[in-house]
Write a protein that holds these residues in place. Structure first.
Motif, PDB file in Angstrom:
ATOM      1  N   LYS A  35      36.858  16.431  10.238  1.00  0.00           N
ATOM      2  CA  LYS A  35      37.286  17.536  11.090  1.00  0.00           C
ATOM      3  C   LYS A  35      38.793  17.762  10.991  1.00  0.00           C
ATOM      4  N   VAL A  62      27.420  29.925  18.430  1.00  0.00           N
ATOM      5  CA  VAL A  62      26.765  28.924  17.592  1.00  0.00           C
ATOM      6  C   VAL A  62      25.654  28.259  18.390  1.00  0.00           C
ATOM      7  N   ASN A  94      32.135  18.392  19.290  1.00  0.00           N
ATOM      8  CA  ASN A  94      31.254  18.960  18.263  1.00  0.00           C
ATOM      9  C   ASN A  94      31.045  20.463  18.433  1.00  0.00           C
ATOM     10  N   THR A  97      34.139  22.244  17.404  1.00  0.00           N
ATOM     11  CA  THR A  97      34.218  22.190  15.941  1.00  0.00           C
ATOM     12  C   THR A  97      33.391  23.302  15.312  1.00  0.00           C
ATOM     13  N   ASN A  98      32.154  23.431  15.749  1.00  0.00           N
ATOM     14  CA  ASN A  98      31.271  24.429  15.151  1.00  0.00           C
ATOM     15  C   ASN A  98      31.707  25.853  15.476  1.00  0.00           C
ATOM     16  N   LEU A 101      34.614  26.494  13.147  1.00  0.00           N
ATOM     17  CA  LEU A 101      34.127  26.688  11.783  1.00  0.00           C
ATOM     18  C   LEU A 101      33.450  28.043  11.632  1.00  0.00           C
ATOM     19  N   ASP A 102      32.725  28.466  12.648  1.00  0.00           N
ATOM     20  CA  ASP A 102      32.092  29.783  12.607  1.00  0.00           C
ATOM     21  C   ASP A 102      33.156  30.879  12.555  1.00  0.00           C
ATOM     22  N   LEU A 106      33.680  27.770   6.586  1.00  0.00           N
ATOM     23  CA  LEU A 106      33.744  26.439   5.993  1.00  0.00           C
ATOM     24  C   LEU A 106      34.475  26.443   4.657  1.00  0.00           C
ATOM     25  N   ASP A 125      30.167  20.064   5.973  1.00  0.00           N
ATOM     26  CA  ASP A 125      29.234  20.893   6.721  1.00  0.00           C
ATOM     27  C   ASP A 125      29.740  21.028   8.154  1.00  0.00           C
ATOM     28  N   SER A 126      29.068  21.857   8.929  1.00  0.00           N
ATOM     29  CA  SER A 126      29.249  21.855  10.372  1.00  0.00           C
ATOM     30  C   SER A 126      28.474  20.674  10.953  1.00  0.00           C
ATOM     31  N   ARG A 128      25.565  18.902  12.946  1.00  0.00           N
ATOM     32  CA  ARG A 128      24.146  19.200  13.172  1.00  0.00           C
ATOM     33  C   ARG A 128      23.505  18.066  13.947  1.00  0.00           C
TER      34      ARG A 128
END
Length: 248
Positions: A35, A62, A94, A97-98, A101-102, A106, A125-126, A128
């Motif tokens: 991250k 997300v 988390n 983070t996503n 990233l969205d 990425l 990756d994001s 999951r």
């Protein structure tokens, strides 16, 4: 694969002296450590346009994601880019983070990783809750050499986001700091670090300052079996770093 694999490096940022080293170029899973590439990318974007820090991002953009973080437990539906980054730095959030990233994508983050980490460290990756066969098998990979290189000249904004990091359970457990209130300006001992935790993975990378003498360090372990001996060994490396900087 042996039952325990380590990638370790610590370097005095002033003299360049290697303080401890073991397989520093070995790529291992690093869980949330990757991250940091996202945080660095954001810091560079803010260098170009500081107003981006105040842009609001909504958590509903997300899918929900569990485990580390606070935003999933809060009522507030939107946070600024800067506050999302602070949550990632402080509690490895988390969901934040996503959402970030969205927002930024990425691919640009991975381009930053390719530029900063010649040894192959990468955010794959994001985050999951469940990894399917078609997904990357792990969130990130890394080697100690890459992360020590980064923390020899870290981005100051990234350090500001890492300053309140609450996870002092690994290398930093040796430093005797309050996990919820450390890195005050008048302290003679400060640490800026990012950790990664997954099944069979413990990793910590960062920068330790003892009375103005600094060491960039990375301790990454992939293991089978009990975690307690791994944490004890990581603490021992922290003790070694602390004593070395104090004696220097």
């Amino acid at each position: 694969m042996s039952s325990t694999e380590w990638s370790i490096l610590a370097v005095d940022t002033g003299s360049g002296e290697t303080l401890v080293e073991s397989a520093p170029e070995l790529l291992l899973p690093t869980a949330s450590v990757g991250k940091l590439f996202l945080l660095h990318h954001l810091a560079e974007l803010l260098d170009g346009d500081p107003s981006l820090a105040r842009q609001l991002l909504r958590k509903g953009t997300v899918d929900p994601v569990a485990d580390s973080g606070l935003w999933q437990h809060l009522d507030v539906p939107a946070l600024t880019v800067a506050d999302c980054a602070r949550l990632v730095g402080a509690v490895s959030d988390n969901l934040a983070t996503n959402v970030l990233l969205d927002h930024v994508g990425l691919a640009p983050v991975q381009a930053v990783a390719e530029r900063l980490a010649p040894g192959g460290s990468m955010l794959n990756d994001s985050v999951r809750d469940v990894r399917r066969p078609e997904d990357p098998p792990m969130l990130s990979v890394g080697c100690a050499a890459d992360w020590v290189t980064y923390f020899r000249t870290p981005h100051p904004t990234v350090l500001s986001w890492l300053a309140p990091s609450t996870d002092l359970s690994m290398v930093a457990s040796a430093f005797g700091l309050d996990p919820l209130a450390h890195n005050e300006q008048d302290r003679d001992l400060q640490v800026w670090s990012k950790t990664g935790t997954d099944e069979g993975v413990r990793a910590e990378v960062g920068l330790l300052d003892v009375g103005g003498r600094r060491a960039a360090y990375a301790v990454i372990c992939r293991f089978q079996g009990e975690v307690v001996p791994v944490l004890a060994q990581m603490r021992a490396y922290g003790t070694l770093l602390l004593e070395t900087l104090r004696d220097g």
